[in-house]
Design a protein around this motif. Structure first.
Motif: not given
Ligand SMILES: [Zn+2]
Length: 307
Positions: A161, A171, A173, A178
Motif C-alpha cells: 500500500h 485499492c 485498502c 497503491c
Molecule cells: Zn492499498
C-alpha cells in the motif's frame, strides 16, 4: 518439545511443527473455507492444529501464528482483508485455549515470511531486510537490525500500500494508487486484458507470464509496468529503512528473470542515493513454508512487542 506454527491466509491454512533448531519436521496445508462463516474458518484452523498434534511424539511447548492482516497484536485479534468474516477475530486467545500452558505469539503473515527467509532462507546474514510477496496481492514485512519490526499494532511492512500513482485506481485498502493495484498478479492481468491481451477467460498471472516469454508485446508491457511500480516502491522503502536486501517471493516472483531483470533495471533508475548502491534484490528460497518458519522463529525470539 516442538513449536507449533500456523500460517493463515485467504486461500490456505498451513500448520507445521518446528524443532528446537527452527527446522520444520512436519507441515500440511488445507484450503481456507470460503463460505463466509467465521466459525467455519476457525474449525479449519482447529483441525489443522489437531492434525499437527497427532503427528508429534513430543509435547508442544509454544505456538507461533502468522495471519493475514491487518492484525492487532495488542488485542491478539485479526481482521484479514481476504477473510472478511473474521472481524477482530480473537485468534490468539482461541489458539491459546486449545493448547493450555503454551505461550502463543501472533504476527502478520508478511512479517513472518520476512523473518522465515531471514532465518533460514534467502535473507540469511542480512541486517536490514524487506521480505515481500507478489501474488494475488503485494505484502511484506521488515527485519531491521536483525530483528522483526512489527510496528505499533503489528502492521509495519504493509508495502503493498505504498502509493506509486497519485491518481491511480481504487485499492482494496480504501486508498488508491497503491503498488498492489499495479503490480499484483490480478492487476497486471486486468491491465493486459484492457489493453488487448487476448487470452482464454480465467487465464491468470501464470498465463500472462507465459505470453510475455513468448513475445506478446501487451503481456510484456504489463510486466514492465508492474515491475516498474515495484521498483519505485522498493526504492522508497529502502531509502526510508536503509535496507541492504530485498527478498521477493510469491507466485508472480516465480516467473524469475521476467520479473527480476526489469525490476533490477528499474531499481537502478529509482534508487539514486549513494547509500542504496549496494541494495540487492533476490528471489525467496523457502516458498510457501517461509510463513511457518517465521512464525516458529517469532516464538524463539520472544520479541518485546509480542504481549
Ligand atoms: Zn492499498
Amino acid at each position: 518439545m516442538y513449536t507449533l506454527c500456523l500460517d493463515i491466509g485467504g486461500t490456505k491454512i498451513a500448520a507445521g511443527l518446528a524443532d528446537a533448531a527452527g527446522a520444520l519436521v512436519y507441515s500440511a496445508v488445507r484450503p481456507t473455507p470460503t463460505d463466509g462463516v467465521a466459525e467455519g474458518v476457525w474449525d479449519a484452523v482447529a483441525a489443522a492444529i489437531a492434525d499437527a498434534r497427532r503427528v508429534a511424539d513430543a509435547p508442544v511447548g509454544a505456538v507461533g501464528v502468522a495471519s493475514a492482516g491487518p492484525v492487532d497484536l495488542r488485542r491478539g485479534t485479526v481482521s484479514p482483508i481476504n477473510i472478511t468474516c473474521w472481524q477482530r477475530f480473537p485468534l490468539r486467545d482461541r489458539v491459546a485455549a486449545l493448547i493450555p500452558g503454551a505461550p502463543v505469539r501472533l504476527g502478520g503473515d508478511g512479517l513472518c515470511m520476512a523473518l522465515g527467509e531471514h532465518f533460514r532462507g534467502a535473507g540469511r546474514g542480512a541486517r536490514f531486510m524487506l521480505g515481500m510477496v507478489v501474488s494475488t496481492g503485494v505484502g511484506g514485512g521488515l527485519v531491521l537490525d536483525g530483528m522483526p519490526y512489527a510496528g505499533r499494532t503489528g502492521n509495519a511492512g504493509h508495502v503493498g500500500h505504498v502509493v506509486v500513482e497519485q491518481d491511480g485506481r481504487p485499492c482494496a485498502c480504501g486508498g488508491h494508487g497503491c503498488v498492489e493495484t499495479v503490480a499484483s498478479g490480478p492487476s497486471m492481468v486486468r491491465w493486459a486484458r484492457a489493453h488487448g491481451w487476448s487470452a482464454p477467460p480465467g487465464a491468470g498471472a501464470r498465463g500472462l507470464a507465459a505470453a510475455a516469454v513468448a513475445g506478446d508485446p501487451v503481456a510484456q508491457q504489463a510486466f514492465r509496468r508492474g515491475t516498474t511500480a515495484l521498483a519505485a516502491m522498493i526504492a522508497s522503502v529502502a531509502a526510508v529503512c536503509d535496507l541492504d536486501l530485498v527478498v521477493v517471493g510469491g507466485g508472480v516472483a516465480r516467473s524469475g528473470p521476467l520479473l527480476f531483470d526489469p525490476l533490477r533495471a528499474a531499481l537502478a533508475d529509482y534508487a539514486g542515493l549513494e547509500f542504496l548502491a549496494g541494495l540487492r534484490v533476490v528471489p525467496a528460497e523457502l516458498g510457501g513454508e517461509a510463513g511457518l518458519v517465521g512464525a516458529a522463529r517469532l516464538v524463539a525470539l520472544a520479541s518485546p512487542w509480542t504481549p
